[in-house]
Design a protein around this motif. Structure first.
Motif, PDB file in Angstrom:
ATOM      1  N   PRO A 421      46.990  48.350  44.099  1.00  0.00           N
ATOM      2  CA  PRO A 421      46.854  46.940  44.496  1.00  0.00           C
ATOM      3  C   PRO A 421      46.114  46.126  43.442  1.00  0.00           C
ATOM      4  CG  PRO A 421      45.291  48.305  45.694  1.00  0.00           C
ATOM      5  CD  PRO A 421      46.176  49.242  44.937  1.00  0.00           C
ATOM      6  N   GLU A 422      46.522  44.895  43.258  1.00  0.00           N
ATOM      7  CA  GLU A 422      45.888  43.977  42.311  1.00  0.00           C
ATOM      8  C   GLU A 422      45.490  42.718  43.069  1.00  0.00           C
ATOM      9  OE1 GLU A 422      43.911  42.711  39.880  1.00  0.00           O
ATOM     10  OE2 GLU A 422      45.085  44.164  38.710  1.00  0.00           O
ATOM     11  N   PHE A 423      44.284  42.201  42.803  1.00  0.00           N
ATOM     12  CA  PHE A 423      43.821  41.028  43.544  1.00  0.00           C
ATOM     13  C   PHE A 423      43.163  39.978  42.664  1.00  0.00           C
ATOM     14  CE2 PHE A 423      40.228  43.837  43.193  1.00  0.00           C
ATOM     15  CZ  PHE A 423      39.131  43.006  43.043  1.00  0.00           C
ATOM     16  N   ARG A 424      42.930  40.267  41.397  1.00  0.00           N
ATOM     17  CA  ARG A 424      42.118  39.389  40.550  1.00  0.00           C
ATOM     18  C   ARG A 424      42.902  38.186  40.030  1.00  0.00           C
ATOM     19  NH1 ARG A 424      40.624  44.081  36.541  1.00  0.00           N
ATOM     20  NH2 ARG A 424      42.808  44.479  37.066  1.00  0.00           N
ATOM     21  N   ARG A 425      42.216  37.069  39.987  1.00  0.00           N
ATOM     22  CA  ARG A 425      42.799  35.845  39.440  1.00  0.00           C
ATOM     23  C   ARG A 425      43.130  36.067  37.963  1.00  0.00           C
ATOM     24  NH1 ARG A 425      39.573  30.100  38.753  1.00  0.00           N
ATOM     25  NH2 ARG A 425      41.340  28.831  38.035  1.00  0.00           N
ATOM     26  N   ASP A 492      44.174  43.930  31.683  1.00  0.00           N
ATOM     27  CA  ASP A 492      43.016  43.085  31.993  1.00  0.00           C
ATOM     28  C   ASP A 492      42.001  43.034  30.863  1.00  0.00           C
ATOM     29  OD1 ASP A 492      41.772  45.529  32.100  1.00  0.00           O
ATOM     30  OD2 ASP A 492      41.309  45.469  34.238  1.00  0.00           O
ATOM     31  N   GLY A 493      42.350  43.607  29.717  1.00  0.00           N
ATOM     32  CA  GLY A 493      41.511  43.497  28.538  1.00  0.00           C
ATOM     33  C   GLY A 493      40.358  44.478  28.453  1.00  0.00           C
ATOM     34  N   ILE A 494      40.264  45.410  29.401  1.00  0.00           N
ATOM     35  CA  ILE A 494      39.176  46.392  29.409  1.00  0.00           C
ATOM     36  C   ILE A 494      39.774  47.777  29.169  1.00  0.00           C
ATOM     37  CG2 ILE A 494      37.283  47.396  30.747  1.00  0.00           C
ATOM     38  CD1 ILE A 494      37.120  44.805  32.318  1.00  0.00           C
ATOM     39  N   ASP A 495      39.218  48.526  28.235  1.00  0.00           N
ATOM     40  CA  ASP A 495      39.764  49.830  27.872  1.00  0.00           C
ATOM     41  C   ASP A 495      39.385  50.932  28.849  1.00  0.00           C
ATOM     42  OD1 ASP A 495      40.975  48.792  25.606  1.00  0.00           O
ATOM     43  OD2 ASP A 495      39.216  49.147  24.336  1.00  0.00           O
ATOM     44  N   LEU A 496      38.332  50.751  29.604  1.00  0.00           N
ATOM     45  CA  LEU A 496      37.893  51.798  30.527  1.00  0.00           C
ATOM     46  C   LEU A 496      38.929  52.013  31.624  1.00  0.00           C
ATOM     47  CD1 LEU A 496      34.160  50.752  30.983  1.00  0.00           C
ATOM     48  CD2 LEU A 496      35.029  52.702  29.677  1.00  0.00           C
ATOM     49  N   CYS A 512      28.648  41.186  34.303  1.00  0.00           N
ATOM     50  CA  CYS A 512      29.349  39.894  34.268  1.00  0.00           C
ATOM     51  C   CYS A 512      28.495  38.904  33.476  1.00  0.00           C
ATOM     52  CB  CYS A 512      29.583  39.374  35.678  1.00  0.00           C
ATOM     53  SG  CYS A 512      30.284  37.711  35.745  1.00  0.00           S
ATOM     54  N   HIS A 513      29.081  38.286  32.459  1.00  0.00           N
ATOM     55  CA  HIS A 513      28.295  37.391  31.607  1.00  0.00           C
ATOM     56  C   HIS A 513      28.044  36.040  32.261  1.00  0.00           C
ATOM     57  CE1 HIS A 513      31.047  34.192  30.059  1.00  0.00           C
ATOM     58  NE2 HIS A 513      31.956  35.029  30.470  1.00  0.00           N
ATOM     59  N   VAL A 514      28.699  35.768  33.395  1.00  0.00           N
ATOM     60  CA  VAL A 514      28.502  34.487  34.086  1.00  0.00           C
ATOM     61  C   VAL A 514      27.351  34.582  35.084  1.00  0.00           C
ATOM     62  CG1 VAL A 514      29.569  32.738  35.545  1.00  0.00           C
ATOM     63  CG2 VAL A 514      30.923  33.890  33.794  1.00  0.00           C
ATOM     64  N   CYS A 515      27.411  35.563  35.988  1.00  0.00           N
ATOM     65  CA  CYS A 515      26.368  35.680  37.010  1.00  0.00           C
ATOM     66  C   CYS A 515      25.283  36.684  36.630  1.00  0.00           C
ATOM     67  CB  CYS A 515      26.973  36.054  38.360  1.00  0.00           C
ATOM     68  SG  CYS A 515      27.759  37.692  38.399  1.00  0.00           S
ATOM     69  N   HIS A 516      25.538  37.469  35.564  1.00  0.00           N
ATOM     70  CA  HIS A 516      24.558  38.417  35.027  1.00  0.00           C
ATOM     71  C   HIS A 516      24.242  39.566  35.985  1.00  0.00           C
ATOM     72  CE1 HIS A 516      24.107  35.458  31.901  1.00  0.00           C
ATOM     73  NE2 HIS A 516      23.694  34.545  32.772  1.00  0.00           N
ATOM     74  N   HIS A 517      25.191  39.888  36.848  1.00  0.00           N
ATOM     75  CA  HIS A 517      25.062  41.050  37.728  1.00  0.00           C
ATOM     76  C   HIS A 517      26.009  42.143  37.251  1.00  0.00           C
ATOM     77  CE1 HIS A 517      22.421  39.677  41.011  1.00  0.00           C
ATOM     78  NE2 HIS A 517      22.916  38.475  40.761  1.00  0.00           N
ATOM     79  N   ASP A 518      25.649  43.393  37.559  1.00  0.00           N
ATOM     80  CA  ASP A 518      26.521  44.522  37.249  1.00  0.00           C
ATOM     81  C   ASP A 518      27.480  44.755  38.401  1.00  0.00           C
ATOM     82  OD1 ASP A 518      25.297  44.948  34.837  1.00  0.00           O
ATOM     83  OD2 ASP A 518      23.944  46.506  35.585  1.00  0.00           O
ATOM     84  N   PHE A 519      28.769  44.912  38.071  1.00  0.00           N
ATOM     85  CA  PHE A 519      29.778  45.238  39.066  1.00  0.00           C
ATOM     86  C   PHE A 519      30.641  46.373  38.539  1.00  0.00           C
ATOM     87  CE2 PHE A 519      28.754  40.785  39.976  1.00  0.00           C
ATOM     88  CZ  PHE A 519      28.436  40.887  41.320  1.00  0.00           C
ATOM     89  N   GLU A 520      31.325  47.035  39.451  1.00  0.00           N
ATOM     90  CA  GLU A 520      32.106  48.203  39.063  1.00  0.00           C
ATOM     91  C   GLU A 520      33.431  47.806  38.424  1.00  0.00           C
ATOM     92  OE1 GLU A 520      32.235  50.921  42.379  1.00  0.00           O
ATOM     93  OE2 GLU A 520      30.046  51.091  42.424  1.00  0.00           O
ATOM     94  N   ARG A 521      33.967  48.734  37.657  1.00  0.00           N
ATOM     95  CA  ARG A 521      35.150  48.495  36.815  1.00  0.00           C
ATOM     96  C   ARG A 521      36.302  47.773  37.522  1.00  0.00           C
ATOM     97  NH1 ARG A 521      39.086  47.194  34.748  1.00  0.00           N
ATOM     98  NH2 ARG A 521      40.395  48.253  33.204  1.00  0.00           N
ATOM     99  N   PRO A 522      36.716  48.163  38.755  1.00  0.00           N
ATOM    100  CA  PRO A 522      37.877  47.499  39.376  1.00  0.00           C
ATOM    101  C   PRO A 522      37.670  46.014  39.662  1.00  0.00           C
ATOM    102  CG  PRO A 522      37.444  49.609  40.422  1.00  0.00           C
ATOM    103  CD  PRO A 522      36.260  49.316  39.565  1.00  0.00           C
ATOM    104  N   ASP A 523      36.418  45.564  39.630  1.00  0.00           N
ATOM    105  CA  ASP A 523      36.127  44.171  39.950  1.00  0.00           C
ATOM    106  C   ASP A 523      36.049  43.290  38.710  1.00  0.00           C
ATOM    107  OD1 ASP A 523      35.526  42.602  42.369  1.00  0.00           O
ATOM    108  OD2 ASP A 523      33.691  42.088  41.313  1.00  0.00           O
ATOM    109  N   MET A 524      36.202  43.879  37.535  1.00  0.00           N
ATOM    110  CA  MET A 524      35.929  43.165  36.288  1.00  0.00           C
ATOM    111  C   MET A 524      37.189  42.915  35.457  1.00  0.00           C
ATOM    112  SD  MET A 524      32.655  42.842  36.549  1.00  0.00           S
ATOM    113  CE  MET A 524      32.078  42.392  34.907  1.00  0.00           C
ATOM    114  N   MET A 525      37.116  41.864  34.630  1.00  0.00           N
ATOM    115  CA  MET A 525      38.147  41.565  33.645  1.00  0.00           C
ATOM    116  C   MET A 525      37.483  41.080  32.362  1.00  0.00           C
ATOM    117  SD  MET A 525      41.191  39.624  35.741  1.00  0.00           S
ATOM    118  CE  MET A 525      42.104  39.371  34.214  1.00  0.00           C
TER     119      MET A 525
END
Length: 553
Positions: A421-425, A492-496, A512-525
């Motif tokens: 499943p894919e959900f990211r903008r 999504d531009g991430i090699d992991l 995340c460079h916007v909110c400065h919180h750490d999130f897990e790989r599936p949530d990131m782009m």
């Protein structure tokens, strides 16, 4: 980097930062708008499963079972309940599996299952509607109990049953799981006792039950009546979305917990309908007993609080019977309405944030959902329950069946829909005609049928119309479009890697460079304008699309 940041309008940046701060603070508790990370999912499969099943403690099933039995007779009601159970089981399994396996709610699954990033907003509205309709129904039942046991007027009981839920839902899954686990044993005892008593001490009630023909004297099996009964029951098909709001917190599936994982995924996912169908049958059984054996029983037969009170009074003192009946009603309605309120707030927040790129906070929409439900209660919706549920069923069926069809046929058999499943903008097209178009057609045609637009002969079959079209249209649309509208990008531009060696979502953390919180790989782009990563929520609230990657297949 500095130049790119300076080009972003100042007022837009400030608003985005405020939205992000608000959203991040709340999603660290309940992950309103995103994938539920491994680091948060510390509950066992058993605790998650029991918490999910706690949400089906509602007494509306008793009222629904009684209503369809009174309208269409026992035989047709039982066949209708069976059709309902089979449909929910078959459609609920694939979506429940995806939720537990990939730790996403049904909105996120819907986005990548044929609807697109904005296309699933309409299904969120359908689900939000489900939550406040059933909150109002359950709140009405609770108010009836408060009136009967404590003498509280109905209008005040409606307000009490609404207000008491608000503080219980503020703290998300942590509070809800505790509430559901600890109240379930008492609820089971209070619910099962009267049914067992009747069967043992009044065996003739079983014969009365099977012989009951309803207020219209429907004799034996009638297909039209059966399908009308099934249509009312199928209004509950969207309950799977509430089950999924718990199932998304399942721990990773491993060889060690595989058996437990599958068991609780099934029981708390599509298996909810087994318990729901049993409650509907019991509700009808109690209603028939009241009609046959209690003076003026017909007037109260479809009201769960009276069903239980009358039976309790047969084998215990009146004061104790009243006390237990009120306790049962209050516990049951709180258990389900915290889930209705919680899921409704998630659905409204998801839709609003995507459309406006602004996040006002989940608690705002908790208040909105409760306010709408209170208005419905004060309008006495209980008196026209069958009509509301029969109409709503067409929309709910179309949505859930289309998503299930896309998973089974387009993902697994035709392989035209991405398996994961894919959900990211940025990864999804705004609207995918496969699911979005299929649902609009299935819901639209079935609603026309429901109101007699295709002829009176077809009217009882409107649920079957929604099921049939919802099942066949997604593969037809997918083949016609060659699956080209599922993914706007494949990278999504991430090699992991997105998943670990067991196929579970990766637990690797990125900042995340916007909110400065750490999130897990599936949530990131990867961010488009910065050499950094951005989380899915910051993408959702990005008003100028500064961080969104361009289309690339």
């Amino acid at each position: 980097m500095t130049q790119e940041l300076s080009q972003e309008p100042a007022n837009e940046a400030v608003v985005t930062d405020l939205d992000t701060m608000t959203a991040t603070r709340e999603t660290l508790e309940d992950y309103t708008l995103r994938f539920a990370p491994r680091s948060y999912r510390k509950w066992s499969t058993r605790v998650v499963g029991i918490s999910a099943l706690g949400g089906i403690a509602y007494l509306a099933d008793f009222a629904i079972g009684a209503n369809i039995g009174i309208s269409y007779g026992t035989t047709n009601a039982l066949w209708g309940i069976l059709i309902f159970a089979v449909v929910v089981m078959l459609t609920g399994f694939p979506v429940a599996y995806y939720a537990a396996r990939y730790n996403m709610d049904l909105d996120l699954i819907t986005r990548g299952s044929g609807f697109g990033y904005y296309g699933s907003v309409v299904t969120n509205v359908i689900f939000a509607t489900f939550t406040f309709i059933f909150f109002a129904l359950e709140g009405s039942i609770m108010a009836q109990g408060l009136e009967l046991g404590l003498g509280i007027p109905l209008w005040a009981g409606y307000a009490v049953s609404t207000i008491v839920i608000f503080p219980l839902v503020i703290y998300g899954m942590k509070a809800l799981s505790t509430l559901q686990v600890w109240t379930t044993p008492l609820w089971l005892i209070l619910m099962v006792a009267p049914f067992v008593y009747l069967v043992v001490s009044h065996p003739e009630s079983v014969g009365q039950f099977f012989a009951y023909q309803g207020e219209n004297g429907v004799s034996g099996f009638d297909m039209g009546s059966t399908l009308l009964a099934a249509g009312v029951c199928l209004s509950l098909i969207a309950q799977i979305a509430e089950q999924i709001d718990y199932l998304r917190f399942m721990p990773p599936r491993t060889p060690e917990n595989s058996r437990s994982w599958w068991t609780w995924m099934f029981l708390a996912g599509p298996g909810w309908v087994i318990f729901g169908a049993i409650k509907q049958v019991v509700g009808l059984f109690l209603a028939v007993y009241l009609i046959a054996n209690v003076a003026d029983g017909a007037g109260i037969a479809n009201q769960p609080v009276h069903q239980f009170l009358e039976i309790y009074e047969n084998f215990m003192p009146g004061w104790l019977a009243m006390t237990l009946a009120v306790i049962l009603v209050v516990i049951s309605q709180i258990k389900i309405n915290v889930t209705n309120a919680y899921s409704g707030s998630l659905a409204w927040t998801n839709s609003f944030t995507r459309v406006t790129k602004h996040y006002p906070g989940r608690l705002v929409f908790l208040g909105v959902n409760l306010a709408i439900a209170l208005i419905l209660m004060e309008a006495n919706m209980f008196d026209f329950l069958n009509a509301i549920l029969g109409f709503y069923a067409n929309c709910g069926i179309a949505w859930v069946v289309v998503v299930a069809s896309d998973i089974v046929f387009n993902k697994y058999l035709l392989k035209l829909s991405p398996h994961a499943p894919e959900f990211r903008r940025g990864m999804l097209y705004a609207i995918n005609p496969v699911g979005f178009g299929s649902m609009l057609i299935a819901a639209g045609v079935s609603i026309v049928a429901f109101f007699g637009g295709l002829g009176e002969a077809i009217r009882p079959y409107s649920p079957l119309v929604a099921i049939g079209l919802g099942l066949v249209l997604p593969p037809i649309f997918a083949i016609a479009t060659k699956g080209k509208y599922y993914l706007r990008r494949t990278d999504d531009g991430i090699d992991l890697p997105m998943y670990d060696e067991l196929g579970n979502p990766s637990g690797e953390h990125l900042k995340c460079h916007v909110c400065h919180h750490d999130f897990e790989r599936p949530d990131m782009m990867k961010c488009e304008t910065h050499d950094a990563h951005v989380c899915s929520l910051c993408l959702s609230t990005d008003k100028v699309a500064d961080h969104v990657l361009p289309a690339k297949v």
